[in-house]
Design a protein around this motif. Sequence first.
Motif, short mmCIF file in Angstrom:
data_model
loop_
_atom_site.label_atom_id
_atom_site.label_comp_id
_atom_site.label_asym_id
_atom_site.label_seq_id
_atom_site.Cartn_x
_atom_site.Cartn_y
_atom_site.Cartn_z
N VAL A 1 -11.96 -5.39 -39.88
CA VAL A 1 -11.27 -4.32 -39.16
C VAL A 1 -9.78 -4.49 -39.40
CG1 VAL A 1 -13.09 -4.03 -37.45
CG2 VAL A 1 -11.27 -5.67 -37.03
N PRO A 2 -9.03 -3.41 -39.32
CA PRO A 2 -7.59 -3.50 -39.62
C PRO A 2 -6.84 -4.54 -38.79
CG PRO A 2 -8.28 -1.22 -39.60
CD PRO A 2 -9.46 -2.03 -39.14
N GLN A 3 -7.18 -4.70 -37.51
CA GLN A 3 -6.46 -5.67 -36.70
C GLN A 3 -6.61 -7.08 -37.27
OE1 GLN A 3 -8.75 -3.46 -35.51
NE2 GLN A 3 -8.37 -2.99 -33.36
N LYS A 4 -7.83 -7.41 -37.67
CA LYS A 4 -8.08 -8.74 -38.22
C LYS A 4 -7.39 -8.89 -39.57
CE LYS A 4 -11.76 -11.98 -39.35
NZ LYS A 4 -13.20 -12.19 -39.41
N CYS A 5 -7.45 -7.85 -40.39
CA CYS A 5 -6.79 -7.87 -41.69
C CYS A 5 -5.29 -8.08 -41.51
CB CYS A 5 -7.06 -6.56 -42.43
SG CYS A 5 -6.22 -6.42 -44.03
N ILE A 6 -4.69 -7.35 -40.59
CA ILE A 6 -3.25 -7.47 -40.35
C ILE A 6 -2.91 -8.87 -39.85
CG2 ILE A 6 -1.34 -6.68 -38.89
CD1 ILE A 6 -2.65 -3.86 -39.09
N ALA A 7 -3.69 -9.40 -38.93
CA ALA A 7 -3.43 -10.75 -38.41
C ALA A 7 -3.52 -11.80 -39.51
CB ALA A 7 -4.42 -11.07 -37.28
N MET A 8 -4.56 -11.68 -40.35
CA MET A 8 -4.73 -12.64 -41.45
C MET A 8 -3.58 -12.51 -42.45
SD MET A 8 -8.88 -12.33 -41.88
CE MET A 8 -8.78 -12.60 -43.61
N CYS A 9 -3.20 -11.28 -42.76
CA CYS A 9 -2.11 -11.03 -43.70
C CYS A 9 -0.80 -11.63 -43.17
CB CYS A 9 -1.96 -9.52 -43.93
SG CYS A 9 -0.57 -9.07 -44.98
N GLN B 1 -12.93 0.31 -41.41
CA GLN B 1 -12.95 -0.97 -42.10
C GLN B 1 -12.28 -0.82 -43.46
OE1 GLN B 1 -17.02 -2.26 -42.23
NE2 GLN B 1 -16.90 -3.08 -40.17
N VAL B 2 -11.57 -1.87 -43.87
CA VAL B 2 -10.90 -1.87 -45.16
C VAL B 2 -11.19 -3.18 -45.87
CG1 VAL B 2 -9.03 -0.36 -44.43
CG2 VAL B 2 -8.77 -2.81 -44.17
N ARG B 3 -10.99 -3.15 -47.19
CA ARG B 3 -11.24 -4.35 -47.99
C ARG B 3 -10.07 -5.30 -47.87
NH1 ARG B 3 -11.59 -3.84 -54.29
NH2 ARG B 3 -9.53 -4.66 -54.21
N ALA B 4 -10.37 -6.58 -47.72
CA ALA B 4 -9.32 -7.61 -47.74
C ALA B 4 -9.41 -8.34 -49.06
CB ALA B 4 -9.52 -8.58 -46.58
N GLY B 5 -8.28 -8.53 -49.72
CA GLY B 5 -8.25 -9.19 -51.02
C GLY B 5 -8.33 -10.69 -50.91
N GLY B 6 -8.02 -11.37 -52.04
CA GLY B 6 -8.06 -12.83 -52.09
C GLY B 6 -6.95 -13.44 -51.27
N ARG B 7 -7.14 -14.67 -50.88
CA ARG B 7 -6.15 -15.40 -50.07
C ARG B 7 -4.96 -15.77 -50.93
NH1 ARG B 7 -5.62 -17.72 -45.30
NH2 ARG B 7 -4.52 -19.69 -45.13
N THR B 8 -3.77 -15.75 -50.34
CA THR B 8 -2.56 -16.13 -51.05
C THR B 8 -2.71 -17.55 -51.56
OG1 THR B 8 -1.25 -14.72 -49.62
CG2 THR B 8 -0.07 -16.46 -50.79
N GLY B 9 -2.35 -17.77 -52.79
CA GLY B 9 -2.47 -19.10 -53.39
C GLY B 9 -3.81 -19.32 -54.08
N ASP B 10 -4.76 -18.45 -53.84
CA ASP B 10 -6.06 -18.55 -54.49
C ASP B 10 -5.92 -17.98 -55.89
OD1 ASP B 10 -9.43 -17.45 -53.53
OD2 ASP B 10 -8.71 -18.49 -55.30
N ASP C 1 5.69 -4.22 -43.32
CA ASP C 1 5.50 -3.26 -44.41
C ASP C 1 4.36 -3.67 -45.33
OD1 ASP C 1 7.63 -1.77 -43.46
OD2 ASP C 1 9.05 -2.48 -44.98
N LYS C 2 4.38 -4.92 -45.78
CA LYS C 2 3.36 -5.39 -46.71
C LYS C 2 1.97 -5.36 -46.10
CE LYS C 2 6.11 -8.34 -49.70
NZ LYS C 2 5.74 -7.77 -50.99
N CYS C 3 1.85 -5.86 -44.88
CA CYS C 3 0.52 -5.97 -44.26
C CYS C 3 -0.05 -4.61 -43.87
CB CYS C 3 0.58 -6.93 -43.08
SG CYS C 3 0.90 -8.64 -43.59
N PHE C 4 0.78 -3.68 -43.42
CA PHE C 4 0.27 -2.35 -43.11
C PHE C 4 -0.16 -1.64 -44.38
CE2 PHE C 4 0.21 -0.80 -38.78
CZ PHE C 4 0.65 -1.91 -38.10
N ARG C 5 0.62 -1.78 -45.46
CA ARG C 5 0.23 -1.14 -46.72
C ARG C 5 -1.10 -1.71 -47.21
NH1 ARG C 5 4.29 -2.68 -50.07
NH2 ARG C 5 5.96 -2.50 -48.59
N LYS C 6 -1.30 -3.01 -47.04
CA LYS C 6 -2.52 -3.66 -47.52
C LYS C 6 -3.73 -3.31 -46.64
CE LYS C 6 -4.47 -8.32 -47.68
NZ LYS C 6 -5.24 -8.38 -48.86
N CYS C 7 -3.53 -3.24 -45.35
CA CYS C 7 -4.66 -3.18 -44.43
C CYS C 7 -5.01 -1.81 -43.87
CB CYS C 7 -4.41 -4.13 -43.25
SG CYS C 7 -4.27 -5.86 -43.74
N ILE C 8 -4.07 -0.90 -43.88
CA ILE C 8 -4.33 0.42 -43.32
C ILE C 8 -4.48 1.40 -44.47
CG2 ILE C 8 -3.50 2.23 -41.77
CD1 ILE C 8 -4.06 -0.48 -40.40
N GLY C 9 -5.71 1.76 -44.76
CA GLY C 9 -5.99 2.64 -45.89
C GLY C 9 -5.45 4.04 -45.70
#
Length: 105
Positions: free
Chosen positions: A71-79, A48-57, A29-37
């Motif tokens: 790309v969304p796949q990379k954003c989702i994987a990182m998230c 392409q979508v914007r990726a925010g700051g890293r957790t803990g940063d 839920d969290k990662c799709f909301r963040k990464c899929i505009g």
Amino acid sequence: KLDPGLIMEQVKVQIAVANAQELLQRMTDKCFRKCIGKPGGSLDNSEQVRAGGRTGDPRPAWSGRPLRLCVPQKCIAMCMDRYMDSWNTVSRAYNSRLQRERANM
């Protein structure tokens, strides 16, 4: 005759499965909301979508750093990686605290 140890192990397994399902659902839920505009026909490299700051940063995503586009796949994987890292950190801290409290009883 019912073996209380066996029943306890089965309950532990069921709790572990339920926890894993909840983790997967929340992470999805969290990662799709963040990464899929917006919904589209596919998750191809042109979307392409914007990726925010890293957790803990402590710096917000906009703090003078260039915005990272992925790309969304990379954003989702990182998230998902960050979510799992955070989950593991919290779990270790929680288990450590439980062990300390049990030792003090």
